[in-house]
Design a protein around this motif. Structure first.
Motif, mmCIF file in Angstrom:
data_model
loop_
_atom_site.group_PDB
_atom_site.id
_atom_site.type_symbol
_atom_site.label_atom_id
_atom_site.label_comp_id
_atom_site.label_asym_id
_atom_site.label_seq_id
_atom_site.Cartn_x
_atom_site.Cartn_y
_atom_site.Cartn_z
ATOM 1 N N ILE A 1 0.826 -1.264 0.013
ATOM 2 C CA ILE A 1 0.031 -0.178 -0.057
ATOM 3 C C ILE A 1 0.901 1.271 -0.136
ATOM 4 C CG2 ILE A 1 -1.640 1.331 1.390
ATOM 5 C CD1 ILE A 1 -2.964 -1.236 1.763
ATOM 6 N N MET A 2 1.865 1.327 0.856
ATOM 7 C CA MET A 2 2.780 2.292 0.666
ATOM 8 C C MET A 2 3.310 2.816 -0.567
ATOM 9 S SD MET A 2 4.330 2.533 4.637
ATOM 10 C CE MET A 2 4.423 0.947 4.960
ATOM 11 N N ASP A 3 3.712 1.544 -1.238
ATOM 12 C CA ASP A 3 4.599 1.576 -2.565
ATOM 13 C C ASP A 3 3.723 2.292 -3.409
ATOM 14 O OD1 ASP A 3 7.062 0.187 -1.744
ATOM 15 O OD2 ASP A 3 6.215 -1.627 -2.188
ATOM 16 N N GLU B 1 6.914 1.016 13.280
ATOM 17 C CA GLU B 1 8.031 0.133 13.022
ATOM 18 C C GLU B 1 8.012 -0.366 11.640
ATOM 19 O OE1 GLU B 1 8.648 -2.177 17.468
ATOM 20 O OE2 GLU B 1 7.934 -3.091 15.829
ATOM 21 N N ILE B 2 6.702 -0.509 11.253
ATOM 22 C CA ILE B 2 6.372 -1.271 9.786
ATOM 23 C C ILE B 2 6.724 -0.342 8.844
ATOM 24 C CG2 ILE B 2 4.572 -1.780 8.093
ATOM 25 C CD1 ILE B 2 3.264 -3.290 10.480
ATOM 26 N N ILE B 3 6.384 1.086 9.120
ATOM 27 C CA ILE B 3 6.953 2.344 8.126
ATOM 28 C C ILE B 3 8.250 2.614 8.307
ATOM 29 C CG2 ILE B 3 6.643 4.765 7.786
ATOM 30 C CD1 ILE B 3 3.818 4.540 9.383
ATOM 31 N N GLY B 4 8.873 2.345 9.228
ATOM 32 C CA GLY B 4 10.386 2.339 9.480
ATOM 33 C C GLY B 4 11.089 1.564 8.630
ATOM 34 N N ARG B 5 10.641 0.400 8.657
ATOM 35 C CA ARG B 5 11.336 -0.688 7.804
ATOM 36 C C ARG B 5 11.048 -0.415 6.333
ATOM 37 N NH1 ARG B 5 10.110 -4.301 12.227
ATOM 38 N NH2 ARG B 5 7.919 -4.505 11.752
ATOM 39 N N TRP B 6 9.912 0.013 5.837
ATOM 40 C CA TRP B 6 9.640 0.189 4.651
ATOM 41 C C TRP B 6 10.297 1.239 4.162
ATOM 42 C CZ3 TRP B 6 7.240 4.552 2.305
ATOM 43 C CH2 TRP B 6 6.967 4.603 0.965
ATOM 44 N N GLY C 1 14.290 2.938 0.810
ATOM 45 C CA GLY C 1 15.194 4.319 0.630
ATOM 46 C C GLY C 1 14.011 5.396 0.285
ATOM 47 N N THR C 2 12.958 5.459 0.817
ATOM 48 C CA THR C 2 12.048 6.467 0.518
ATOM 49 C C THR C 2 11.736 7.570 1.601
ATOM 50 O OG1 THR C 2 10.576 5.221 1.461
ATOM 51 C CG2 THR C 2 10.376 5.020 -0.875
ATOM 52 N N ARG C 3 12.815 7.900 2.642
ATOM 53 C CA ARG C 3 12.348 8.839 3.432
ATOM 54 C C ARG C 3 12.295 10.135 3.150
ATOM 55 N NH1 ARG C 3 10.739 12.122 5.995
ATOM 56 N NH2 ARG C 3 10.792 12.833 8.025
ATOM 57 N N ASP C 4 13.362 10.402 2.179
ATOM 58 C CA ASP C 4 13.435 11.849 1.578
ATOM 59 C C ASP C 4 12.137 12.423 0.915
ATOM 60 O OD1 ASP C 4 15.596 12.868 2.873
ATOM 61 O OD2 ASP C 4 16.834 12.146 1.071
ATOM 62 N N ASP C 5 11.479 11.442 0.224
ATOM 63 C CA ASP C 5 10.227 11.498 -0.625
ATOM 64 C C ASP C 5 9.282 11.882 0.227
ATOM 65 O OD1 ASP C 5 12.017 10.729 -2.750
ATOM 66 O OD2 ASP C 5 11.488 8.699 -2.607
ATOM 67 N N LEU D 1 10.777 4.571 13.729
ATOM 68 C CA LEU D 1 10.695 4.888 12.123
ATOM 69 C C LEU D 1 12.111 4.942 11.329
ATOM 70 C CD1 LEU D 1 8.272 7.888 12.779
ATOM 71 C CD2 LEU D 1 7.547 5.907 11.363
ATOM 72 N N GLN D 2 13.161 4.922 12.135
ATOM 73 C CA GLN D 2 14.288 4.692 11.422
ATOM 74 C C GLN D 2 14.753 5.990 10.619
ATOM 75 O OE1 GLN D 2 15.762 1.077 9.831
ATOM 76 N NE2 GLN D 2 13.862 0.139 10.371
#
Ligand SMILES: NC(=O)c1ccc[n+]([C@@H]2O[C@H](COP(=O)([O-])OP(=O)(O)OC[C@H]3O[C@@H](n4cnc5c(N)ncnc54)[C@H](OP(=O)(O)O)[C@@H]3O)[C@@H](O)[C@H]2O)c1
Length: 327
Positions: A35-37, A67-72, A77-81, A117-118
């Motif tokens: 879903i996040m993708d 935690e799930i969002i952090g692993r995703w 490699g989407t944090r900056d987006d 969230l890493q």
């Protein structure tokens, strides 16, 4: 997808936000990743979560969604987006200090969220509700220190009484602090009063972003609930029954259905298109358990309703006459 200005700030967010409350509860990690993708592919850059998700589930615990969002984010490699919003306030354990909006808990909560969230920063850090035990000055100070340290970009509030929200704005101005830039209340065609009675004048005067939750009434405005039929089998249905089962709300739902048929659209899309037509709404937070639900809801940004249809929806869901009758 269009990006809109986030209230008085320079930040731009997608015109719909991805809600994540269902991740780790209604849907597992694999489905959450999908879903996040897809949300990102569809142009959603704004994700909303909370530290406490999903503490209420017997199968889960507080912090699981983060935690799930952090692993995703780490995997993709989407944090900056992303414009990432989370919240604090709810009890994270039985410890009496591991909750609330004291400076102590703000520091504890942000460390927990950043670690789960890493990430090293949060774009929008929101109070999940107010805390009567803590002076608002202490809360604003604690959250402002995070802004000063570059850990948080903006702060916002959810489920707060309007006078407390305005008090926080004035206190921030008096003390030279950054203020809450957004509010997150519930809003949908069958639940208009909270925003329309309490907040519209405030957000217009102070240029505050509104990011409403439950834009589909937890599923009520999707077609799966029908007058006089059995409840659908979903964990949301008890809550939906409690809040939305009345003749007036089914009248609203049936009007939405009629307009949806006219456009060959889904009920959920009409309900969301009505909300997106309101200039005071910044970005509704949509919840989706499947790619189909997500795609269906996101397609609402393309649906433009006629003025006469919007008027019909406004009229049938009008709450002012009920409110006046109570006075
Ligand atoms: N600040 C707060 O206190 C607060 C409170 C609640 C939520 N939130 C935030 O707001 C987000 C959205 O809230 P919400 O989940 O109440 O929103 P909602 O959009 O009103 O309801 C979402 C639910 O409706 C059903 N649904 C959604 N799209 C559908 C479709 N196209 N067809 C059929 N069913 C559909 C799904 O439930 P079923 O499939 O189970 O029916 C889904 O879980 C949350 O994820 C969270 O981030 C914040």
């Amino acid at each position: 997808m269009k990006k809109v200005k986030f209230g008085n700030t320079g930040m731009k967010v997608s015109e719909v936000t991805l809600g994540t409350m269902q991740m780790g509860w209604r849907i597992d990690e694999e489905q959450s990743f999908k879903i996040m993708d897809r949300a990102l592919e569809l142009g959603i850059n704004f994700f909303d979560t909370a530290d406490i998700y999903t503490r209420w589930s017997e199968l889960s615990y507080a912090g699981k969604t983060e935690e799930i969002i952090g692993r995703w984010m780490a995997d993709r490699g989407t944090r900056d987006d992303l414009i990432l919003a989370t919240k604090l306030r709810g009890p994270m354990s039985e410890d009496i200090n591991n909750r609330g909006l004291s400076r102590r808990h703000i520091n504890q909560a942000i460390n927990g969220s950043l670690s789960r969230l890493q990430t090293s920063w949060i774009d929008l850090y929101q109070i999940h509700s107010s805390d009567d035990d803590t002076p608002i000055e202490e809360t604003l100070h604690g959250m402002n220190l995070l802004i000063d340290d570059g850990i948080v970009n903006y702060i916002g509030a959810s489920n707060i009484l309007p006078w407390k929200f305005v008090e926080s704005l004035w206190k921030a101005q008096e003390l030279g602090y950054q203020r809450f830039e957004s509010i997150q209340p519930p809003y949908n065609l069958a639940r208009r009063m909270i925003i329309e009675l309490r907040y519209i004048d405030i957000v217009k005067k102070y240029n505050i972003a509104i990011i409403p939750y439950s834009p589909l009434g937890g599923g009520f405005l999707t077609g799966k609930y029908k007058r006089g039929t059995d409840m659908p089998d979903t964990p949301r249905s008890k809550g939906v029954e409690m809040r939305y089962y009345s003749d007036k709300k089914f009248d609203i739902l049936e009007k939405v259905e009629e307009i949806a048929k006219h456009h060959d659209a889904k009920i959920s899309q009409v309900a969301l298109a009505w909300m997106l037509s309101k200039d005071y709404i910044t970005s509704p937070i949509i919840g989706a358990n499947s790619i189909e639900q997500l795609e269906e809801n996101v397609a609402a940004v393309e649906l433009k309703l006629e003025k006469d249809e919007l008027d019909q929806l406004d009229d049938i869901s009008d709450w002012i006459s009920d409110y006046e009758a109570m006075r």
